[in-house]
Design a protein around this motif. Structure first.
Motif, PDB file in Angstrom:
ATOM      1  N   GLU A  25       0.819  -1.205   0.000  1.00 49.62           N
ATOM      2  CA  GLU A  25       0.000   0.000   0.000  1.00 49.62           C
ATOM      3  C   GLU A  25       0.860   1.264   0.000  1.00 49.62           C
ATOM      4  OE1 GLU A  25      -2.705  -0.153   3.223  1.00 49.62           O
ATOM      5  OE2 GLU A  25      -4.289   0.844   2.089  1.00 49.62           O
ATOM      6  N   MET A  26       0.538   2.205  -0.895  1.00 45.88           N
ATOM      7  CA  MET A  26       1.295   3.460  -0.975  1.00 45.88           C
ATOM      8  C   MET A  26       0.685   4.501  -0.036  1.00 45.88           C
ATOM      9  SD  MET A  26       2.036   4.137  -4.975  1.00 45.88           S
ATOM     10  CE  MET A  26       0.614   3.479  -5.827  1.00 45.88           C
ATOM     11  N   PRO A  27       1.500   5.376   0.522  1.00 44.32           N
ATOM     12  CA  PRO A  27       0.934   6.470   1.326  1.00 44.32           C
ATOM     13  C   PRO A  27       0.280   7.497   0.404  1.00 44.32           C
ATOM     14  CG  PRO A  27       3.324   6.662   1.222  1.00 44.32           C
ATOM     15  CD  PRO A  27       2.958   5.431   0.453  1.00 44.32           C
ATOM     16  N   THR A  28      -0.980   7.824   0.675  1.00 46.58           N
ATOM     17  CA  THR A  28      -1.675   8.781  -0.180  1.00 46.58           C
ATOM     18  C   THR A  28      -2.423   9.827   0.638  1.00 46.58           C
ATOM     19  OG1 THR A  28      -3.539   7.239  -0.234  1.00 46.58           O
ATOM     20  CG2 THR A  28      -2.052   7.212  -2.120  1.00 46.58           C
ATOM     21  N   GLN A  29      -2.018   9.993   1.928  1.00 48.64           N
ATOM     22  CA  GLN A  29      -2.838  10.891   2.734  1.00 48.64           C
ATOM     23  C   GLN A  29      -2.493  12.364   2.506  1.00 48.64           C
ATOM     24  OE1 GLN A  29      -0.764   8.535   3.823  1.00 48.64           O
ATOM     25  NE2 GLN A  29       0.043   8.951   5.853  1.00 48.64           N
ATOM     26  N   ASN A  30      -2.462  12.753   1.219  1.00 48.97           N
ATOM     27  CA  ASN A  30      -2.341  14.176   0.913  1.00 48.97           C
ATOM     28  C   ASN A  30      -3.255  14.513  -0.254  1.00 48.97           C
ATOM     29  OD1 ASN A  30      -0.528  12.598  -0.744  1.00 48.97           O
ATOM     30  ND2 ASN A  30       0.259  14.525  -1.541  1.00 48.97           N
ATOM     31  N   PHE A  31      -4.324  15.225  -0.004  1.00 43.45           N
ATOM     32  CA  PHE A  31      -5.204  15.629  -1.096  1.00 43.45           C
ATOM     33  C   PHE A  31      -4.541  16.747  -1.900  1.00 43.45           C
ATOM     34  CE2 PHE A  31      -7.978  12.753   0.450  1.00 43.45           C
ATOM     35  CZ  PHE A  31      -9.025  13.139   1.266  1.00 43.45           C
ATOM     36  N   VAL A  32      -3.742  17.561  -1.207  1.00 44.81           N
ATOM     37  CA  VAL A  32      -3.083  18.680  -1.873  1.00 44.81           C
ATOM     38  C   VAL A  32      -1.780  18.191  -2.506  1.00 44.81           C
ATOM     39  CG1 VAL A  32      -1.966  20.911  -1.530  1.00 44.81           C
ATOM     40  CG2 VAL A  32      -4.083  20.391  -0.323  1.00 44.81           C
ATOM     41  N   GLU A  33      -1.561  18.558  -3.750  1.00 45.14           N
ATOM     42  CA  GLU A  33      -0.360  18.135  -4.495  1.00 45.14           C
ATOM     43  C   GLU A  33       0.116  19.308  -5.341  1.00 45.14           C
ATOM     44  OE1 GLU A  33       2.362  16.550  -4.840  1.00 45.14           O
ATOM     45  OE2 GLU A  33       1.467  14.540  -4.734  1.00 45.14           O
ATOM     46  N   SER A  34       1.367  19.254  -5.751  1.00 43.35           N
ATOM     47  CA  SER A  34       1.862  20.309  -6.639  1.00 43.35           C
ATOM     48  C   SER A  34       1.619  19.872  -8.081  1.00 43.35           C
ATOM     49  CB  SER A  34       3.368  20.502  -6.425  1.00 43.35           C
ATOM     50  OG  SER A  34       4.048  19.303  -6.794  1.00 43.35           O
ATOM     51  N   SER A  35       1.517  20.855  -9.007  1.00 46.88           N
ATOM     52  CA  SER A  35       1.382  20.509 -10.422  1.00 46.88           C
ATOM     53  C   SER A  35       2.557  19.658 -10.869  1.00 46.88           C
ATOM     54  CB  SER A  35       1.343  21.777 -11.283  1.00 46.88           C
ATOM     55  OG  SER A  35       0.138  22.458 -11.107  1.00 46.88           O
ATOM     56  N   PHE A  36       3.700  19.875 -10.249  1.00 45.37           N
ATOM     57  CA  PHE A  36       4.896  19.128 -10.631  1.00 45.37           C
ATOM     58  C   PHE A  36       4.679  17.623 -10.523  1.00 45.37           C
ATOM     59  CE2 PHE A  36       9.224  18.515 -11.620  1.00 45.37           C
ATOM     60  CZ  PHE A  36       9.686  17.463 -10.849  1.00 45.37           C
TER      61      PHE A  36
ATOM     62  N   ILE B  65      -5.738   3.215  -3.015  1.00 46.24           N
ATOM     63  CA  ILE B  65      -7.151   3.490  -3.273  1.00 46.24           C
ATOM     64  C   ILE B  65      -7.473   4.734  -2.476  1.00 46.24           C
ATOM     65  CG2 ILE B  65      -9.517   2.651  -3.168  1.00 46.24           C
ATOM     66  CD1 ILE B  65      -8.358  -0.175  -2.743  1.00 46.24           C
ATOM     67  N   ASP B  66      -7.687   5.830  -3.153  1.00 42.83           N
ATOM     68  CA  ASP B  66      -7.928   7.052  -2.386  1.00 42.83           C
ATOM     69  C   ASP B  66      -8.645   8.090  -3.234  1.00 42.83           C
ATOM     70  OD1 ASP B  66      -5.824   8.427   0.278  1.00 42.83           O
ATOM     71  OD2 ASP B  66      -7.901   8.872  -0.277  1.00 42.83           O
ATOM     72  N   ARG B  67      -8.959   9.214  -2.598  1.00 49.25           N
ATOM     73  CA  ARG B  67      -9.799  10.227  -3.200  1.00 49.25           C
ATOM     74  C   ARG B  67      -9.029  11.095  -4.191  1.00 49.25           C
ATOM     75  NH1 ARG B  67     -14.492  12.830   0.195  1.00 49.25           N
ATOM     76  NH2 ARG B  67     -13.984  11.092   1.570  1.00 49.25           N
TER      77      ARG B  67
END
Lengths: 538, 466
Positions: B248-259, B356-358
């Motif tokens: 499982e990958m860590p995905t607990q960031n809804f905010v991301e950079s365009s990069f 699996i995330d938003r």
């Protein structure tokens, strides 16, 4: 995905055979297209405006075909037919020829340095002795519109102008002038206007008003003149009426101007390769000499053929097949990438035509070979990659907690992460600046102004929407919130709340919600809540 | 069930319908017993449940009743007659005539009956006069007859007329014709509904009759907690990935950079998906603080000039554009971060990752589009992986979901080449529907990260909501 609308019968006529809808659907599936809809002009008007308005409209069957976004060569009937015919080996890809006129006989386009501030690049070409029919003419106009919408990024990067060459005389000048100094009769208008007047004229035009901003606030607007001062166009807004083309036009001058020279060249190449089919000398394009402000010249269009070498083993290895080099060469040729075996039979030379600007790496060539082979003919294999799976500790804890909460009689909710400013501030008795919420720049509605800093508003809104359900309502949610900084709040009833500590660290709060909060969420029953951060437990 | 009413009814039946075939009407019985008809009907129904104690035949009778207006007409006369009688010999201006008792209804009815005459050219405006000397109030008469039960005396057409004038109401009376049943008895056997501890210990259950179950009634819902249906699917998919050896990958960031969301994935800065229309850009914080500098330079180069065997896109790549913060449009951004981290390792090791995330798309909401939904993503990185392997692992994955018929279609993604859309045959809809998207990541994405050249990365994704 861009959609191309073609008349089914014209399409079949050009393909040289008819198909049932299912057969054509299959062909599209194989090639990577999608037959999105089978309709007619009558159906379209019927759906949009009602059956009455559709009376008298055409019954001709239209195929709406979805085309991959990077295949500019499939955006018109001509391109689709050519691609499919080569794919089915009914024709070989035509060779596009650039005809360079004798000295002094060709057209010239002079670019002045004044365009540098606004839209510096321009390329041009001529289609000589072309024969249009109504269908070909419509297709020609449609392709320009499709290119404008897609690769040209709604004319921001490139704008296309096509002109009846017999109504004008070169050399042509691409320059930029103050709006008040530009005056001409725009396409389909009955009188002359200055450029400023043109801006006002089209401010309410449903189509053109979206492009005005591209040049409106510049001190100079781009404009193309012929040697007699006739205006060809004021890109990217509108062409002049003088040079408009019709079904009877025999010689077409095409210019592409804009801010991205690579894309301008690709767009010009696409237009001329697609429609040179109808020239007296099919697939030949007359070159135009473009002269830059610094005196350098460039012959347009590019119509470049690029040669690449790819090893057959690479193609076989990447796809998972084992075809001979010559059979791979044949597959690629079917995809408009004319190839043959070279060396000792251990290399393939591929010629990439000007219509395939989408081929930028060997992997693009590998994909085309796979498509020609047929994806569904490839043998499936299981990767031998041996790995032990690991759960993300936070998610593992979440799953355990979810089960126990449901067993305790709580119902799981799934709420939106985006909400209004009031939801995380006013309604919870807090000031918005204290919440340090992440704000969205371009929300479509007020409901998406900020990202939630707490799960509470989502649950309260869920309860409000389910007021008619019998009590008690017991909800829970375990999910992410977005915070710039942890926040403090007074959402709770004084004296009836507590801070929750675990191992000496504050992890959240619990208590009875403040009546103001309850009322602001349109509820009337007492409500208690607990919100804790579970990350410390991971 | 009220034993009292049922018993009274049974007794009455015994008395009044003793002869075989004889019966009593429920309405009469209720009246005779001084009971509300509905209460008697209740007793009938509960007696029916006991078996063959009684026979009850439903009957419907229509009766004519006077409406409140009808009762008024019975008392005062019909509007047209009242108006006629109030009209003075010399007549009245039309407007005044309409104000007489009987009103405009009476006026138009009287005119229709030709009892009145309208002189249009009279001085002072149109004037109303009597046209006949006397009239009969047939309406009132008809209502009287109906009120007294003489339904046949009033022809159907007239009855319907009165009904249309809302003077008469047609009332349907439902009643029962009750007879003795084959198991008739005046004693109402009380039926038990539950087996009690006393019955068990005393053995009395052997003598007691038990009421049969009413399968038409809804049971009482047990008090229970519930898991969200969509999240149950999420748990199931998570399980499938873990069974297949995916970490499982860590995905607990809804905010991301365009990069990380676009540029690192070789999605050009002019791509339509990077439009305001499709992506939620952030106002605050608007820009990403740090991006890995060496890597950023490589990404810039491959976009603008090419390299790593690529022509590149040949445009001006801007750092400010890459800095722009957004709500991630796909979890592939998280996959890119993981692959970059993998590339920084001393030695490459093959991996299988999932998440699996938003994710967020700036769409207008409607029946088939959400602004927030869940993306499922699987990634396999190893040496010597082929398109055939991608199809194989997709087959394994979807088989675990119960989807076995698969077909693959060429597609386009900016960051994968080859790309495939995965279709499955839907038995219900009787057509092939898209169940996912997949591909092999482009070298322009993997090589600038520092991954070795012979490594292939397979990836696929689908939306949970579908």
């Amino acid at each position: 995905m861009p959609t191309v609308s073609v008349k089914r019968d014209l399409l079949f006529q050009a393909l040289g055979r008819t198909y049932t809808d299912e057969e054509f659907n299959e062909l599209c599936f194989e090639f990577g297209l999608e037959l999105d809809e089978i309709t007619s002009e009558k159906d379209i008007i019927s759906k949009e405006k009602g059956e009455d308005r559709a009376k008298g409209a055409s019954d001709t069957v239209l195929y709406k075909i979805d085309v991959p976004a990077n295949r500019y060569d499939l955006l018109c009937l001509e391109g689709l037919v050519r691609g499919l015919q080569v794919f089915k080996e009914r024709i070989s890809l035509p060779r596009y020829e650039k005809i360079i006129p004798a000295e002094g006989e060709g057209q010239k386009l002079i670019i002045t340095e004044k365009t540098v501030q606004v839209r510096p690049h321009a390329v041009a070409a001529v289609l000589r002795d072309i024969t249009f029919t109504k269908e070909r003419y419509d297709s020609f106009i449609d392709l320009q519109e499709k290119l404008h919408q897609n690769i040209c990024r709604r004319r921001a990067l490139v704008a296309i102008g096509t002109h009846d060459l017999d109504t004008i005389s070169g050399p042509f000048t691409y320059t930029a002038k103050a709006p008040s100094e530009i005056k001409f009769k725009p396409l389909n208008q009955s009188q002359e206007y200055t450029a400023s007047q043109i801006m006002d004229l089209y401010r309410t035009d449903s189509h053109l008003r979206h492009y005005l901003h591209l040049i409106e606030n510049k001190p100079r607007y781009p404009v193309i003149y012929d040697s007699n001062g006739v205006v060809l166009s004021m890109p990217p807004i509108i062409n002049g009426d003088h040079t408009k083309i019709s079904v009877n036009t025999k010689n077409v001058f095409i210019e592409c101007t804009g801010t991205d020279i690579t894309k301008a060249k690709i767009v010009l190449d696409i237009i001329v390769t697609m429609f040179s089919e109808y020239c007296e000398k099919p697939f030949s394009v007359e070159a135009v000499e473009v002269i830059y402000p610094n005196g350098k010249t460039h012959i347009c269009p590019e119509l470049a053929y690029r040669k690449e070498k790819v090893k057959p083993e690479l193609i076989n290895k990447k796809i998972g097949i084992s075809e001979t080099p010559s059979s791979l060469a044949k597959l690629l040729t079917r995809m408009c990438l004319k190839s043959h075996v070279i060396g000792n039979g251990n290399n393939i030379e591929i010629e990439i035509p000007p219509t395939r600007a989408d081929i930028i790496h060997a992997c693009d060539i590998v994909e085309d070979a796979a498509i020609a082979y047929g994806y569904n003919n490839i043998q499936m294999a299981i990767p031998k990659t041996y790995t032990i799976a690991n759960q993300l500790p936070l998610n593992k804890l979440t799953e355990l907690l979810r089960l126990d909460l449901a067993a305790a009689g709580f119902t799981e909710a799934l709420t939106f992460a985006l909400c209004s400013q009031e939801d995380v501030a006013d309604k919870l008795g807090m000031d918005i600046s204290a919440t340090k919420a992440v704000r969205i720049a371009n929300p479509k509605t007020a409901e998406f102004q900020v990202a939630r800093t707490t799960l509470l508003p989502g649950l309260l809104k869920t309860i409000a929407a389910n007021r008619k359900m019998p009590l008690p309502l017991k909800l829970f949610e375990i999910s992410d919130v977005v915070v710039k900084d942890p926040n403090t709040g007074s959402a709770f009833f004084p004296g009836r709340c507590a801070e929750v500590f675990a191992k000496g660290q504050s992890i959240g709060k619990l208590g009875v919600l403040h009546p103001d909060v309850i009322t602001k969420f349109e509820l009337s029953m007492p409500c208690s809540a607990v919100e804790i951060n579970i990350e410390p437990f991971v | 069930m009220s034993p009292g009413v049922a018993e009274l009814l049974l007794q009455r039946l015994e008395r009044e319908a003793a002869a075989p075939g004889a019966g009593i009407c429920s309405l009469e019985a209720a009246a005779a017993l001084g009971l509300d008809h509905q209460a008697l009907v209740g007793a009938v129904k509960s007696l029916q449940a006991l078996g063959e104690v009684i026979e009850a035949e439903p009957r419907a009778a229509t009766r004519w009743e006077l409406s409140p207006e009808g009762t008024e007409v019975l008392r005062d006369g019909s509007p047209e007659v009242r108006l006629f009688r109030s009209l003075p010999a010399e007549g009245l201006p039309q407007a005044d005539a309409m104000k007489l008792p009987g009103g405009s209804v009476g006026f138009s009815k009287a005119m229709a009956n030709k009892w009145l005459r309208l002189e249009k050219g009279a001085p002072g405006g149109p004037r109303v006069f009597r046209a006949v000397s006397g009239v009969q109030d047939t309406v009132q008469e008809a209502l009287r007859r109906l009120h007294q039960g003489e339904t046949e005396a009033v022809p159907e057409r007239e009855r319907n007329d009165l009904k249309r004038r809302k003077l008469l109401l047609e009332v349907t009376l439902k009643s029962y014709w009750i007879r003795k049943g084959s198991a008739f008895s005046t004693a109402v056997a009380r039926q038990e509904t539950e087996l009690t501890p006393e019955m068990i210990t005393t053995g009395s259950w052997r003598q007691l009759p038990f009421k049969p179950y009413n399968f038409a009634a809804l049971g009482l819902a047990p008090a229970a907690g519930h898991l969200h249906p969509l999240l149950k699917v999420r748990s199931e998919l998570r399980q499938i990935f873990l069974e297949m050896g995916f970490t499982e990958m860590p995905t607990q960031n809804f905010v991301e950079s365009s990069f990380w969301n676009f540029d690192a994935l070789f999605q050009p800065q002019q791509h339509p998906a990077r439009d305001q229309h499709d992506t939620f850009f952030l106002q605050d914080p608007a820009e990403a603080a740090e991006l890995p500098p060496g890597y950023t330079a490589k990404v810039k180069k491959v976009h603008s000039h090419g390299g790593y065997g690529s022509q590149g896109y040949k445009y001006d790549w801007k750092l400010e554009e890459a800095r722009r913060n957004l709500l991630r449009t796909h979890t592939t951004a998280a996959s890119a971060r993981m692959l970059y981290r993998l590339a920084q390792q001393e030695r490459f090791s093959p991996v299988k990752y999932f998440s699996i995330d938003r994710v967020f798309r700036n769409e207008s909401l409607d029946a088939t589009h959400l602004a927030e939904f869940h993306q499922v993503e699987g990634v396999v990185a190893d040496r010597g992986l082929t398109l055939g392997h991608l199809m194989g692992i997709l087959r394994q994955f979807f088989t675990k979901l119960g989807i076995t018929q698969l077909r693959f279609k060429p597609a386009y993604n900016p960051y994968t080449e080859p790309s495939m859309e995965v279709f499955s045959y839907h038995e219900g809809l009787k057509k092939w529907v898209e169940v996912g998207n997949s591909g092999i990541f482009r070298p322009e994405m993997l090589l600038p990260m520092g991954l070795p050249e012979n490594i292939s990365v397979l990836a696929w994704g689908l939306s949970l909501e579908r």
